[in-house]
Scaffold this motif. Structure first.
Motif, PDB file in Angstrom:
ATOM      1  N   ILE A 271       0.832  -1.223   0.000  1.00 46.46           N
ATOM      2  CA  ILE A 271       0.000   0.000   0.000  1.00 46.46           C
ATOM      3  C   ILE A 271       0.866   1.272   0.000  1.00 46.46           C
ATOM      4  O   ILE A 271       1.999   1.266   0.474  1.00 46.46           O
ATOM      5  CB  ILE A 271      -0.973   0.068   1.216  1.00 46.46           C
ATOM      6  CG1 ILE A 271      -0.224  -0.129   2.548  1.00 46.46           C
ATOM      7  CG2 ILE A 271      -2.100  -0.924   1.074  1.00 46.46           C
ATOM      8  CD1 ILE A 271      -1.105   0.118   3.781  1.00 46.46           C
ATOM      9  N   ILE A 272       0.263   2.325  -0.544  1.00 47.45           N
ATOM     10  CA  ILE A 272       0.890   3.657  -0.512  1.00 47.45           C
ATOM     11  C   ILE A 272       0.122   4.485   0.520  1.00 47.45           C
ATOM     12  O   ILE A 272      -1.097   4.633   0.418  1.00 47.45           O
ATOM     13  CB  ILE A 272       0.769   4.379  -1.888  1.00 47.45           C
ATOM     14  CG1 ILE A 272       1.218   3.472  -3.033  1.00 47.45           C
ATOM     15  CG2 ILE A 272       1.499   5.718  -1.887  1.00 47.45           C
ATOM     16  CD1 ILE A 272       2.639   3.028  -2.958  1.00 47.45           C
ATOM     17  N   VAL A 273       0.860   5.031   1.482  1.00 50.90           N
ATOM     18  CA  VAL A 273       0.215   5.809   2.552  1.00 50.90           C
ATOM     19  C   VAL A 273       0.834   7.212   2.605  1.00 50.90           C
ATOM     20  O   VAL A 273       2.047   7.348   2.770  1.00 50.90           O
ATOM     21  CB  VAL A 273       0.391   5.098   3.921  1.00 50.90           C
ATOM     22  CG1 VAL A 273      -0.114   5.985   5.061  1.00 50.90           C
ATOM     23  CG2 VAL A 273      -0.334   3.760   3.930  1.00 50.90           C
ATOM     24  N   PRO A 274       0.018   8.256   2.441  1.00 50.94           N
ATOM     25  CA  PRO A 274       0.569   9.620   2.560  1.00 50.94           C
ATOM     26  C   PRO A 274       0.758  10.020   4.011  1.00 50.94           C
ATOM     27  O   PRO A 274       0.018   9.559   4.878  1.00 50.94           O
ATOM     28  CB  PRO A 274      -0.521  10.491   1.934  1.00 50.94           C
ATOM     29  CG  PRO A 274      -1.785   9.741   2.188  1.00 50.94           C
ATOM     30  CD  PRO A 274      -1.438   8.270   2.180  1.00 50.94           C
ATOM     31  N   VAL A 275       1.747  10.856   4.258  1.00 50.05           N
ATOM     32  CA  VAL A 275       1.814  11.538   5.557  1.00 50.05           C
ATOM     33  C   VAL A 275       0.975  12.810   5.381  1.00 50.05           C
ATOM     34  O   VAL A 275       1.354  13.700   4.636  1.00 50.05           O
ATOM     35  CB  VAL A 275       3.272  11.877   5.946  1.00 50.05           C
ATOM     36  CG1 VAL A 275       3.299  12.621   7.280  1.00 50.05           C
ATOM     37  CG2 VAL A 275       4.116  10.623   5.992  1.00 50.05           C
ATOM     38  N   PRO A 276      -0.214  12.839   6.004  1.00 46.06           N
ATOM     39  CA  PRO A 276      -1.109  13.965   5.741  1.00 46.06           C
ATOM     40  C   PRO A 276      -0.681  15.208   6.518  1.00 46.06           C
ATOM     41  O   PRO A 276      -0.093  15.071   7.573  1.00 46.06           O
ATOM     42  CB  PRO A 276      -2.465  13.454   6.260  1.00 46.06           C
ATOM     43  CG  PRO A 276      -2.152  12.379   7.245  1.00 46.06           C
ATOM     44  CD  PRO A 276      -0.770  11.862   6.935  1.00 46.06           C
ATOM     45  N   ASP A 277      -0.973  16.429   5.991  1.00 46.76           N
ATOM     46  CA  ASP A 277      -1.640  16.649   4.722  1.00 46.76           C
ATOM     47  C   ASP A 277      -0.649  16.810   3.583  1.00 46.76           C
ATOM     48  O   ASP A 277      -0.992  16.617   2.422  1.00 46.76           O
ATOM     49  CB  ASP A 277      -2.469  17.945   4.797  1.00 46.76           C
ATOM     50  CG  ASP A 277      -3.647  17.831   5.751  1.00 46.76           C
ATOM     51  OD1 ASP A 277      -4.164  16.719   5.940  1.00 46.76           O
ATOM     52  OD2 ASP A 277      -4.033  18.860   6.318  1.00 46.76           O
ATOM     53  N   SER A 278       0.566  17.186   3.953  1.00 45.09           N
ATOM     54  CA  SER A 278       1.492  17.643   2.910  1.00 45.09           C
ATOM     55  C   SER A 278       1.882  16.542   1.933  1.00 45.09           C
ATOM     56  O   SER A 278       2.218  16.805   0.791  1.00 45.09           O
ATOM     57  CB  SER A 278       2.732  18.254   3.556  1.00 45.09           C
ATOM     58  OG  SER A 278       3.263  17.349   4.499  1.00 45.09           O
ATOM     59  N   GLY A 279       1.827  15.267   2.357  1.00 47.02           N
ATOM     60  CA  GLY A 279       2.239  14.180   1.460  1.00 47.02           C
ATOM     61  C   GLY A 279       1.119  13.666   0.564  1.00 47.02           C
ATOM     62  O   GLY A 279       1.345  12.794  -0.277  1.00 47.02           O
TER      63      GLY A 279
END
Ligand code: AMP
Length: 487
Positions: A294-302
């Protein structure tokens, strides 16, 4: 931006600011529109805000520490700001305290009348000029570099206010986007290299200036165009005049505005910030993908770059980390201890998404590394089988002296460690950053032009396009250490 007061500017890790500016000419309830504009630009400055209006007879002003919504929410305050013209400013700093006198817009009464001034950026010869001006007898009321411009206007021998401002700006070096207002004029200026953004908008017949287009959207104004690098736009009741008084220089817009700083719904210099971030994520995936679930963003900036990464790899995009929006940006907290606390307050990993998975975390940048260490620890605790980190900027190896808050070099993780060492420090199975050419490809170029890069990328390359006069002039800056007493 506050003038740095230590003997060597790299020693100073306090009071660095980023800012947002806004201006209205010829529209009713100018202060209310300015408050809305500043609200949309809150991400550019969260420490203090101010508005100056002109009501046809008097200038009115209100400035305070805090967020725009708090400062300009009271009817009593708004009633004290009548007028059809206004400028405003948001200020951002790493310290919790702001001297009231440093909150912009600055205002001064000259022989030609009043002038209010809002500045986003940082002058790189402010200390030197300050020293010369003090020797000439100028009395400074604040410690902001912006005040240098006020004094240069005051002593200029030019006849008109616009010529005085231009005369002043010919003597300053640095990055600046300005909104200035007199009783009958609104003026917008971008420095000759156009490092910081400034846009022009229109609603009915009225003109607006704003750091970003998101501030025009909020009031329903239409985007007219970017103020060009080195351009001075002069707005009066007779319309808009464009001047190009400075020797032309190659444009060097700040690439970090696209990576992190601007709001994703803004269009900057013709490019959507959101689309740019997605394309950087796609480049990142092409350059450094590893097998994962899976691809997981570091929110919000990612978030946008993780979406680009997921699109490119066709892997599921999952919100495996949830951000609590009711805490400020951890980056601006003053001590490591508080920063650690802040990160825990701000993000939580979702066990049901992450448990047993090989995770690719995508974030926009690693500065001190504090956020990444905490996030990775959290993701491992949530049961990740593998954690890979992908960063949608090149390593941040140098401080910014043009108005984006970065710590001194010794605190930049990438300035101290190799990528392998950083991976160990952060605790990931692998770590990769987008390459400089990958970044430029995402921005629509074949590659970074090594002789003359298309953007200012000094925080990644150490190549500073605008001379760092105060840094180079150690003697003068040390003579100025008395400035510390002003705080
Ligand atoms: P750090 O914990 O110091 O590595 O912080 C990195 C995070 O801070 C990045 O993921 C960005 O989202 C954010 N960041 C990067 N540059 C800045 C900046 N100049 N001001 C505020 N936040 C920033």
């Amino acid at each position: 931006m506050t003038m740095r007061s230590t003997t060597h500017p790299f020693d100073d890790d306090h009071l660095h600011e980023e800012c947002g500016v806004f201006g209205v000419f010829g529209y009713g309830e100018a202060a209310a529109l300015t408050a809305l504009g500043l609200h949309a630009l809150q991400h550019r400055g969260q420490e203090a805000a101010g508005i100056v209006t002109y009501d046809g007879e008097h200038f009115r002003e209100h400035r305070a520490p805090g967020h725009v919504g708090e400062i300009f929410s009271s009817e009593a305050v708004m009633q004290r700001l009548p007028g059809h013209s206004a400028i405003g400013h948001n200020r951002y700093s790493t310290t919790g305290e702001t001297a009231q006198r440093n909150i912009q817009p600055l205002f001064a009464d000259f022989e030609f009348g009043g002038l209010a001034l809002s500045h986003n950026g940082n002058l790189t010869n402010a200390n030197l000029l300050h020293h010369q001006l003090v020797k000439r007898g100028c009395l400074f009321q604040s410690t902001t570099d912006t005040e240098v411009i006020i004094h240069l206007i005051a002593i200029s021998e030019q006849a008109t206010v616009v010529d005085r401002l231009i005369d002043a700006l010919r003597q300053v070096v640095g990055a600046y986007s300005l909104a200035a207002m007199t009783s009958d004029t609104l003026i917008g200026v971008r420095d000759p290299m156009g490092v910081r953004p400034l846009v022009l908008g229109q609603l009915d017949d009225a003109y607006f200036l704003a750091s970003e287009t998101c501030a025009l959207d909020i009031i329903g104004a239409k985007f007219v165009r970017d103020v060009e690098p080195g351009e001075v736009v002069v707005i009066t009741k007779d319309g808009l005049t464009s001047l190009k008084p400075f020797a032309p220089k190659p444009s060097r817009f700040c690439v970090f505005e696209y990576i992190y700083f601007s709001r994703p719904d803004s269009v900057v210099e013709g490019t959507s910030v959101y689309e740019a971030r997605k394309r950087i994520g796609m480049e990142l995936a092409r350059e450094s993908h590893v097998s994962a679930d899976i691809i997981v963003p570091v929110p919000d900036s990612g978030v946008p770059s993780a979406m680009g990464y997921a699109n490119e790899t066709k892997l599921p995009y999952e919100m495996g980390i949830i951000r609590n929006h009711y805490v400020g940006r951890t980056f601006i907290e003053p001590s490591d201890h508080i920063r650690h606390l802040g990160v825990k307050l701000k993000h939580n990993a979702s066990k049901s998404v992450i448990d047993g998975k090989r995770v690719i975390l995508v974030d926009d940048s690693i500065v001190r590394g504090t956020t990444s260490v905490k996030i990775v620890e959290m993701v491992r605790l949530a049961g990740a089988k593998e954690v890979h980190m992908r960063i949608s900027s090149p390593p941040t190896t140098h401080s910014c002296f043009y108005g984006v808050d970065t710590p001194e070099r010794k605190d930049l993780l990438a300035a101290q460690q190799t990528i392998e060492e950083m991976a160990k420090t952060i605790g990931v199975d692998s770590l990769a950053f987008v390459s400089m050419d990958g970044l430029y490809r995402a921005m629509g170029y074949e590659k970074r032009n090594p002789g003359m890069p298309q953007y200012c990328d000094a925080c990644f390359s150490g190549e500073y396009p605008v001379p760092l006069i105060d840094q180079e002039d150690g003697q003068t800056t040390s003579q100025l250490s008395f400035l510390a007493n002003f705080r």
